[in-house]
Design a protein around this motif. Structure first.
Motif, PDB file in Angstrom:
ATOM      1  N   GLY A  78      32.384 -43.927   6.923  1.00  0.00           N
ATOM      2  CA  GLY A  78      31.624 -42.735   6.570  1.00  0.00           C
ATOM      3  C   GLY A  78      30.742 -42.968   5.367  1.00  0.00           C
ATOM      4  O   GLY A  78      30.527 -44.077   4.909  1.00  0.00           O
ATOM      5  N   LEU A  79      30.233 -41.860   4.842  1.00  0.00           N
ATOM      6  CA  LEU A  79      29.282 -41.929   3.748  1.00  0.00           C
ATOM      7  C   LEU A  79      29.936 -41.881   2.376  1.00  0.00           C
ATOM      8  O   LEU A  79      29.281 -42.136   1.385  1.00  0.00           O
ATOM      9  N   HIS A  80      31.202 -41.521   2.285  1.00  0.00           N
ATOM     10  CA  HIS A  80      31.789 -41.175   0.992  1.00  0.00           C
ATOM     11  C   HIS A  80      32.956 -42.111   0.688  1.00  0.00           C
ATOM     12  O   HIS A  80      34.084 -41.878   1.096  1.00  0.00           O
ATOM     13  N   ARG A  81      32.632 -43.150  -0.052  1.00  0.00           N
ATOM     14  CA  ARG A  81      33.657 -44.133  -0.397  1.00  0.00           C
ATOM     15  C   ARG A  81      33.507 -44.492  -1.865  1.00  0.00           C
ATOM     16  O   ARG A  81      32.429 -44.874  -2.320  1.00  0.00           O
ATOM     17  N   ALA A  82      34.600 -44.383  -2.615  1.00  0.00           N
ATOM     18  CA  ALA A  82      34.586 -44.714  -4.040  1.00  0.00           C
ATOM     19  C   ALA A  82      34.689 -46.217  -4.214  1.00  0.00           C
ATOM     20  O   ALA A  82      35.340 -46.921  -3.438  1.00  0.00           O
ATOM     21  N   VAL A  83      34.029 -46.713  -5.254  1.00  0.00           N
ATOM     22  CA  VAL A  83      34.044 -48.152  -5.552  1.00  0.00           C
ATOM     23  C   VAL A  83      34.392 -48.326  -7.023  1.00  0.00           C
ATOM     24  O   VAL A  83      34.118 -47.450  -7.854  1.00  0.00           O
ATOM     25  N   PRO A  84      35.000 -49.453  -7.408  1.00  0.00           N
ATOM     26  CA  PRO A  84      35.294 -49.693  -8.828  1.00  0.00           C
ATOM     27  C   PRO A  84      34.009 -49.882  -9.632  1.00  0.00           C
ATOM     28  O   PRO A  84      32.965 -50.254  -9.090  1.00  0.00           O
ATOM     29  N   LEU A  85      34.100 -49.655 -10.914  1.00  0.00           N
ATOM     30  CA  LEU A  85      32.931 -49.771 -11.767  1.00  0.00           C
ATOM     31  C   LEU A  85      32.400 -51.202 -11.782  1.00  0.00           C
ATOM     32  O   LEU A  85      31.188 -51.421 -11.901  1.00  0.00           O
ATOM     33  N   GLY A  86      33.294 -52.160 -11.614  1.00  0.00           N
ATOM     34  CA  GLY A  86      32.861 -53.551 -11.637  1.00  0.00           C
ATOM     35  C   GLY A  86      31.989 -53.930 -10.451  1.00  0.00           C
ATOM     36  O   GLY A  86      31.267 -54.936 -10.508  1.00  0.00           O
TER      37      GLY A  86
END
Length: 851
Positions: A78-86
């Motif tokens: 989908g369109l909504h996936r969190a990613v780490p800041l790195g």
């Protein structure tokens, strides 16, 4: 210390003691009030997870078929996936900080200077006009406040937000706060978080973005709909430049790097995900965010739209097929470099959008498929001409035009508002002389359209277009006379809705995307579509006249031919538009129950190769209209009251005289039928020896005489002129000889010149010099062969040479007569005489006429 305070209290007077007690009570009450005002009910800053849940929203077509479902944050894909800041590039982090909060790593969660500036501005304005929100404040507002509080624009909400931001900065690290911001902020196009935005706009993960792409994304959160690069790339580019300048100002990049990033071309596409009609769904989502933000974030919505998914699929298939045909021509023809198309179809009476195609492939990065061609402003070419003429037809004007009004399609120089010379040319680079408005509009001639705009004025056209719902051409100071030829930019959706007003009798139509909106959690109906009749913008009679012209296949045949794609086998009005450099072409047309508009071009604004509105957008419009209307009855456009038909002279648009041989019947609004008589067809007396106008010194033998033996006396002079110019010069001599014999036999009978009508209006016209019918000034009649174009107005040497030569041949050559019929008696002689007269007086009567 305590004993001193007690002693001091004993020595105070009674009134001072009361004042101190009152102040203490007020201070205590004030503290309680401030606490209740700002601190009571504040959410727990450790409850951030509750605010991370995305709305569970489902969007359906009008038959209940699922178009798109917003996926939860923890769902795969989908369109909504969190990613780490790195995983987020440093360019994106720097662009975000420079744009949203330059002091992010040094402030305590709020920016005192920014808050003071915003507070002062708001106090002066009496409301919240400016904000000084830091990144921490935005995270606190989006993740901790409920939707109702989030939507408020009050001082209370601002102060509570600041308190939460300070608490959040004390309990979380700056990197954690920045990660929350970048993963939860809405970037437009149904994308929550920078990873979703990267995939929604560029079809790749955020880790693959460069400086130019990061700068564009960083400028979107403040106003995603305003700066959306898929619907307004110019606004997005301008915002990107602002972000790059801020990065230079705060030392994140150099000026050279900013300039290179600003000049970098961008291609827009999205990573594939389950969705139908993606451009339409994105437009619906933006509307839901504007109108139902609280319910959208509280529990999601169930949305029924106006879209017909079958028609949407048909539009996609037709666009792909027609574009493929344009780009794979015959071996001896070049490819046309046309890769994008958009289509909008709506009901002209309700405004419900039945199909919206933004591009043939939403996920194709090579053609920037994610850009919505239906909402992106582009130049319309000649597609605005009907509204220019509609303003000129307005019966409320002191000098209203009609379809029969004649304009001169000849090279004309106009003076613009900047006092510059503007010389328009027709698309075919030819000119047509006197043309009626019906032909000028249907055949899309440019010069008459500019004449019409100069006649009505730019302000009149701008007002009309604004009233019809076109929002990009409301400032007449930005445009000049070229606007009627496509010198401005419009959106396909708005232009199609403007044409719907012509189809429904002149009422404005507001495009509708939603039929019903329900709260997903409670099932309550939040919105239900109802028909609302728009204001009357165009007189119904004017709308019908424009429709009648655009549906007139004979009137558009000179430019488009008799079998163009604008014919769909039923009554339909259509207009094309093409820019001079082939960057955009359009076809917008309608029947009484459906209006559709098509745009063809390239998203990156590169030019096509020889693709016009009738060859590019026209076939797509033709195929879609035929498919959508298949099986429906062929409806005709209802003619309103107040219209009448009248016959006029085709070359002047005025009432015909006996000399006007080219006449037409056209429609008029009652009260606008012309009252003056034609003044283009005129009679002149020609000296056949010199070719000049006859005068008092012209000898009688030099003036052509009339044939009084013909059965139609009023055409006598015409017969003489035709005969003298024909390839049978003996006919004129024979007719003149018979005339002389007749006068000898009956000397009391009036001569041929006295049988002619009196023409005393011209100073050189008298009984001694018979008139000869001549062609009208300013142009050749359509039925005269091109080889006669050298014969011009009266007095031209060419006409004198031709007429004089034939007259001399008539005097020196003996005419050939038809063989004498054998027979006896008076009846045979009469029949033979009648045959000879018909031969001479009517020899080739219309082949070489001078009309």
């Amino acid at each position: 210390m305590g004993r001193a305070i007690v002693e001091y209290w004993r020595n105070l007077q009674r009134r001072h003691k009361l004042a101190l007690l009152l102040a203490a009570v007020l201070l205590l009450l004030g503290g309680v009030g401030v606490y209740a005002w700002l601190f009571a009910g504040l959410p727990d800053i450790h409850n951030l997870q509750a605010g991370m849940a995305l709305p569970n929203t489902r969007i359906y077509d009008r038959q209940g078929r699922l178009l798109f479902e917003i996926l939860a944050a923890d769902a795969s894909g989908g369109l909504h996936r969190a990613v780490p800041l790195g995983d987020i590039p440093q360019a994106c982090i720097a662009a975000t900080i420079a744009t949203e909060d330059a002091n992010f790593y040094s402030n305590p969660g709020v920016d005192p200077v920014g808050v003071a500036r915003a507070l002062l501005t708001n106090l002066r304005g009496g409301e919240v006009l400016a904000g000084g929100s830091t990144i921490t404040q935005q995270v606190a507002r989006n993740l901790l406040l409920d939707p109702e509080q989030r939507a408020e624009r009050t001082l209370t909400r601002k102060l509570r937000e600041s308190i939460l931001a300070i608490r959040l900065a004390q309990s979380h690290s700056k990197d954690d706060i920045l990660r929350l911001y970048l993963n939860q902020t809405y970037y437009g196009s149904m994308a929550y978080g920078v990873e979703a935005a990267a995939r929604a706009y560029f079809g790749r993960g955020v880790a693959e973005l460069d400086l130019a792409q990061c700068a564009l994304l960083a400028g979107l959160p403040q106003a995603p709909a305003l700066y959306d690069p898929l619907t307004d790339p110019d606004a997005a580019r301008a915002r990107q430049r602002v972000v790059l300048d801020l990065m230079v100002k705060h030392g994140h990049i150099t000026q050279a790097e900013a300039d290179r990033a600003a000049a970098e071309p961008l291609q827009f596409a999205a990573a594939p995900f389950p969705i139908e009609a993606p451009h339409f769904v994105a437009a619906v989502w933006e509307q839901l965010l504007r109108e139902f933000p609280e319910a959208l974030y509280a529990g999601g919505l169930d949305v029924t739209t106006t879209l017909d998914l079958d028609w949407q699929h048909a539009a996609e298939d037709i666009a792909r097929r027609r574009l493929a045909r344009l780009n794979t021509p015959r071996p001896d023809a070049p490819a046309h470099n046309a890769h994008n198309a958009a289509l909008v179809a709506l009901d002209p009476h309700t405004g419900q959008v039945l199909a919206m195609l933004g591009s043939p492939d939403y996920f194709n990065a090579r053609i920037s498929g994610a850009m919505n061609g239906a909402l992106t402003p582009r130049q319309p070419g000649s597609a605005l001409k009907p509204f220019t003429y509609a303003a000129a037809f307005d019966p409320a004007r002191p000098d209203p035009w009609s379809p029969a009004t004649v304009l001169w399609d000849i090279r004309t120089a106009f003076v613009t508002k900047k006092l510059e010379r503007f010389v328009p040319a027709n698309f075919s680079l030819d000119e047509h002389g006197p043309v009626r408005v019906r032909t000028a509009l249907a055949s899309s001639y440019n010069i008459p359209a500019v004449i019409a705009l100069e006649h009505i004025g730019l302000d009149t056209l701008a007002t009309l277009l604004h009233d019809l719902g076109i929002a990009t051409l409301t400032d007449p100071d930005r445009f000049d006379l070229a606007v009627t030829l496509g010198g401005g930019e419009v959106r396909l959706l708005e232009l199609t809705a403007a044409y719907a007003a012509l189809a429904n009798g002149g009422r404005r139509v507001a495009p509708a995307l939603l039929l019903e909106v329900r709260d997903h959690a409670t099932g309550d109906v939040l919105y239900e579509w109802a028909l609302r009749e728009g204001p009357q913008v165009i007189d119904p009679r004017v709308a019908w006249l424009i429709t009648d012209i655009l549906a007139d296949n004979q009137a558009r045949a000179p430019s488009f031919g008799a079998h163009s794609p604008l014919n769909i086998g039923r009554p339909a009005a259509a207009k094309t538009g093409t820019t001079t450099d082939y960057r955009d072409n359009w076809t917008v047309g309608y029947t009484p129950n459906l209006v559709a508009g098509v745009w063809v071009g390239n998203a990156d604004n590169t030019a096509m190769v020889d693709v016009t509105g009738v060859s590019g957008a026209g076939p797509i419009w033709h195929d879609f209209m035929r498919l959508a209307l298949r099986g429906q009855p062929a409806l005709t456009f209802a003619r309103p009251e107040g219209l009448t038909q009248a016959e006029v002279c085709a070359l002047s648009g005025l009432l015909p005289t006996d000399d006007c041989t080219l006449r037409v019947v056209d429609w008029f609004i009652k009260g606008t039928v012309p009252t003056a008589y034609d003044d283009l067809y005129r009679r002149f007396t020609i000296d056949v020896e010199t070719g000049q106008l006859a005068n008092e010194s012209t000898p009688r033998r030099a003036a052509p005489s009339a044939c009084t033996w013909c059965s139609r006396p009023k055409r006598a002079t015409g017969h003489v002129a035709r005969a003298s110019r024909s390839r049978r010069p003996t006919a004129a001599a024979g007719c003149q000889r018979r005339d002389r014999n007749r006068r000898r036999a009956a000397p009391d009978r009036p001569g041929p010149l006295r049988d002619l009508p009196a023409l005393a209006a011209h100073p050189r016209r008298d009984a001694a010099h018979p008139p000869v019918r001549h062609r009208p000034a300013g142009g050749r009649p359509p039925d005269v062969p091109p080889r006669r174009r050298a014969v011009g107005h009266a007095g031209r040497a060419a006409l004198g040479d031709v007429v004089g030569a034939h007259a001399r041949r008539a005097r020196t050559h003996r005419p050939r007569h038809p063989p004498r019929r054998r027979g006896a008696g008076e009846r045979a002689r009469l029949l033979h005489r009648e045959h000879r007269l018909r031969y001479f007086c009517n020899a080739r009567p219309w082949k070489n006429r001078v009309s």
